[in-house]
Write a protein that holds these residues in place. Structure first.
Motif: not given
Length: 64
Positions: A16-25
């Protein structure tokens, strides 16, 4: 020492954290090629989040 359910929930949280970071990226990427690559990765991570959510939801404890 963690049991398998704890490891599973940790992995789910990390996904879930990776998903959030990828959305920001994705939001901050400027070049189209980078946006496409990040978008592809995000799609795969979203699939993994969904699979992990199912695994957590249907996890059977030893006493069940």
């Amino acid at each position: 020492m963690k049991n398998s359910k704890q490891h599973l929930t940790d992995a789910f949280a990390q996904l879930q954290e990776a998903q959030i970071n990828l959305k920001h990226a994705l939001d901050s990427a400027e070049k189209l090629n980078n946006k496409q690559n990040i978008g592809n990765t995000l799609s795969l991570v979203e699939e993994a989040v969904s699979a992990a959510a199912s695994s957590v939801a249907y996890y059977q404890d030893t006493n069940e």
